[in-house]
Write an enzyme that holds these catalytic residues in place. Structure first.
Site, PDB file in Angstrom:
ATOM      1  N   ASP A 101      38.083  43.341  52.105  1.00  0.00           N
ATOM      2  CA  ASP A 101      39.190  44.451  51.134  1.00  0.00           C
ATOM      3  C   ASP A 101      39.913  45.399  52.295  1.00  0.00           C
ATOM      4  OD1 ASP A 101      40.245  45.577  48.888  1.00  0.00           O
ATOM      5  OD2 ASP A 101      38.653  44.452  47.383  1.00  0.00           O
TER       6      ASP A 101
ATOM      7  N   HIS B 243      44.783  43.758  49.414  1.00  0.00           N
ATOM      8  CA  HIS B 243      43.044  43.436  49.598  1.00  0.00           C
ATOM      9  C   HIS B 243      42.934  43.735  50.881  1.00  0.00           C
ATOM     10  CE1 HIS B 243      41.949  45.250  45.847  1.00  0.00           C
ATOM     11  NE2 HIS B 243      43.432  44.412  45.534  1.00  0.00           N
TER      12      HIS B 243
ATOM     13  N   GLU C 208      45.994  41.452  42.191  1.00  0.00           N
ATOM     14  CA  GLU C 208      46.313  42.633  43.251  1.00  0.00           C
ATOM     15  C   GLU C 208      47.717  42.642  44.608  1.00  0.00           C
ATOM     16  OE1 GLU C 208      44.280  45.777  40.660  1.00  0.00           O
ATOM     17  OE2 GLU C 208      43.112  44.941  42.733  1.00  0.00           O
TER      18      GLU C 208
HETATM   19  C1  ACM Z   1      40.161  43.149  40.777  1.00  0.00           C
HETATM   20  O1  ACM Z   1      38.861  43.240  39.525  1.00  0.00           O
HETATM   21  N1  ACM Z   1      41.211  43.299  41.389  1.00  0.00           N
HETATM   22  C2  ACM Z   1      40.156  41.150  39.836  1.00  0.00           C
END
Ligand code: ACM
Length: 546
Positions: free
Chosen positions: A182, A253, A320
């Protein structure tokens, strides 16, 4: 012990008073049929440690034998994870439809021995370990019964991961979704790219609490798993019939990877050489560049990953992905034009589809968060539906397999009570009862569509869980309720007997305590589990997570 305090609840359980009971003692042996050797090893390791008995291999006389058999034809048909457990004065027999079924039957046997069977050494030498005459017939509702653990936001050293695998097994959960990368850390050794862990696995400091919090922990945080650590974790899981599904999150991420290899970022939009591993929470704007170089780099990462993880499914994240830099990057814009794409959203889909095809060509299946649906997917790809049920419904209707994990229901980082004493006061309030009434298959799906819901998982994001006691607190007892939802054939949510579940939980807390789990007590956090005033509430107008 009563006849129904098992968790998750089995399909059928009957006490058979006339059958007598079985007592484990020095004469007890384990007679393991072909394919059940790993379960025999597990019984010897766990029950052997807590009883002090050797439980050697062998075929004993009456009253001496725990017999393990794979026998799919036992009185009809047992599925690969189904089992029948018979206890009487002569023997204990576990018949499984497959090796996994035998193992889940062994887990039930441990519960029948009482909470102290979950300890690692005897409390009382010479204690009698007796099981009443019992018959259990059982099989899971879903094939995918998972827990996702985020080891990127806070690193969980290997021992903690092995411990969680034991906790999954004790709840008959069979998928460990391992969130390995991440913005805040890269946790798996990739030999051809050493800086991913040399640089990417450490951050200089860490935001303490919600991202609005003014507090910092001013010390380095990090760590990673070597490839041998990963092989050990995968093997340990396999002995427990748990599949480890690794996640490498792309193209968003990814700040930790870009901090290690700045050329992976959008170098024509920002100065990526100035980036470090992120020290706060939220969604970083630093995402991978849509370049051939980034694709080749990540093919290299996935090549090593496929060597380590035999799982059919490989998780590529896909959630995201901030588009700010792609909008400003001439390279990204040229790529959109060259590919004839409408916009940056389609560029993200192109990125994911590349790895969808790449994994398919190697006999694996891609799974990603529900954003990956937006640009169309290859046949065989699957979706983790996290932003609610909608993504899962769309995916199932399009013929894709779905793992239901809506954040409104089964994100265990979210607070489990509205009280001010909750140590992690973020997200939706989701109590033990809320999780118990979670239904993975939405009513909008037809029976045929619903078959694409291959299972469900609970997700544990660890921004505000800096050690395993914090992870335990958020995860338990709710994971026990979740496990029953995933395993047992429960009625519709409103008809579920939560009072009966709570009654069984009274026993299960004893098991969790014996296992050393720092669960949230039913009366609320203990003084040391509180963190009053530290974290702050979510900011007005922001999403409810951190
Ligand atoms: C997530 O909670 N962004 C998969």
């Amino acid at each position: 012990m009563t006849d129904t305090d098992l968790i998750p609840a089995p399909g059928t359980v009957r006490l058979i008073p006339g059958a007598g009971g079985f007592v484990l003692d020095e004469a007890t042996v384990i007679d393991a049929g072909p394919g059940t050797e790993a379960t025999a090893r597990w019984l010897r390791a766990t029950l052997g440690a807590v009883t002090g008995l050797a439980l050697p291999p062998g075929a004993g006389d009456d009253g001496e034998t725990i017999r393990l058999r794979i026998d799919p034809s036992d009185a009809g048909h047992l599925g690969p994870e189904g089992y029948k457990l018979y206890v009487n004065g002569d023997d204990i027999t576990i018949h499984g439809g497959g090796a996994a079924g035998v193992f889940w039957g062994a887990q039930t046997l441990r519960q029948l021995l009482g909470p102290d069977a979950f300890r690692r050494a005897p409390l009382t030498p010479g204690k009698e370990w007796a099981v009443s005459g019992t018959f259990v017939e059982d099989e899971p509702r879903f094939a995918w019964r998972g827990l996702m653990l985020d080891v990127a936001r806070h690193f969980m050293p290997k021992d903690g991961v092995l411990r969680y695998l034991d906790l999954l097994a004790a709840h008959k959960l069979n998928v460990f979704h391992f969130h390995l990368t991440d913005d805040q850390g890269w946790r798996v050794q990739i030999k051809r790219y050493p800086k991913l862990t040399e640089v990417g696995s450490w951050r200089a400091r860490t935001k303490f609490g919600h991202r609005a919090s003014p507090l910092w922990e001013e010390k380095p945080h990090g760590g990673f798993y070597t490839q041998d650590d990963i092989r050990e974790i995968v093997a340990y899981a396999a002995e427990r019939h748990i599949t480890v599904v690794p996640e490498i999150d792309i193209p968003g991420h990814s700040q930790a990877a870009i901090a290690a290899y700045p050329e992976l970022g959008n170098t024509d939009a920002i100065d990526t050489t100035s980036l470090s591993v992120w020290d706060t929470w939220g969604v970083s704007k630093n995402v991978l560049a849509p370049t051939d170089n980034a694709l080749r780099f990540y093919e290299g990462v996935f090549e090593e990953l496929l060597e380590l993880f035999p799982s059919e499914f490989i998780h590529v994240g896909g959630d995201e992905c901030a588009k700010d830099q792609w909008k400003r990057s001439p390279t990204a814009q040229a790529r959109i034009k060259e590919l004839g794409l409408a916009d940056e959203d389609e560029l993200q889909s192109w990125f994911i589809r590349h790895f969808d095809n790449w994994l398919s060509a190697r006999g694996r299946r891609l799974i990603g968060w529900d954003e990956i649906l937006e640009g169309g997917l290859a046949e065989g790809a699957a979706v983790s539906s996290w932003r609610g049920y909608a993504g899962g419904i769309t995916a199932a209707r399009a013929g894709h397999d779905v793992v239901m994990c809506p954040e409104q229901q089964v994100y265990l980082d979210h607070r489990q009570d509205a009280g001010q004493d909750e140590p992690v006061p973020i997200g939706y309030v989701r109590t033990l009862e809320d999780v118990y009434r979670f239904e993975p298959v939405p009513p909008q799906l037809t029976e045929v569509e619903a078959r694409h819901v291959i299972g469900t998982q609970a997700n544990v994001w660890t921004e505000v869980m800096e050690d395993h006691a914090r992870v335990d607190y958020q995860t338990f007892p709710r994971l026990a309720a979740f496990a029953e939802v995933a395993w047992s054939a429960l009625p519709a949510p409103a008809e579920r007997d939560f009072a009966d579940f709570e009654r069984r939980m009274a026993v299960h807390y004893g098991r969790l305590g014996a296992l050393g789990v720092a669960y949230r007590p039913p009366t609320g956090p203990l003084p040391w589990q509180r963190r009053p005033g530290v974290l702050g509430r979510p900011i007005e107008g922001e999403p409810p997570n951190v």
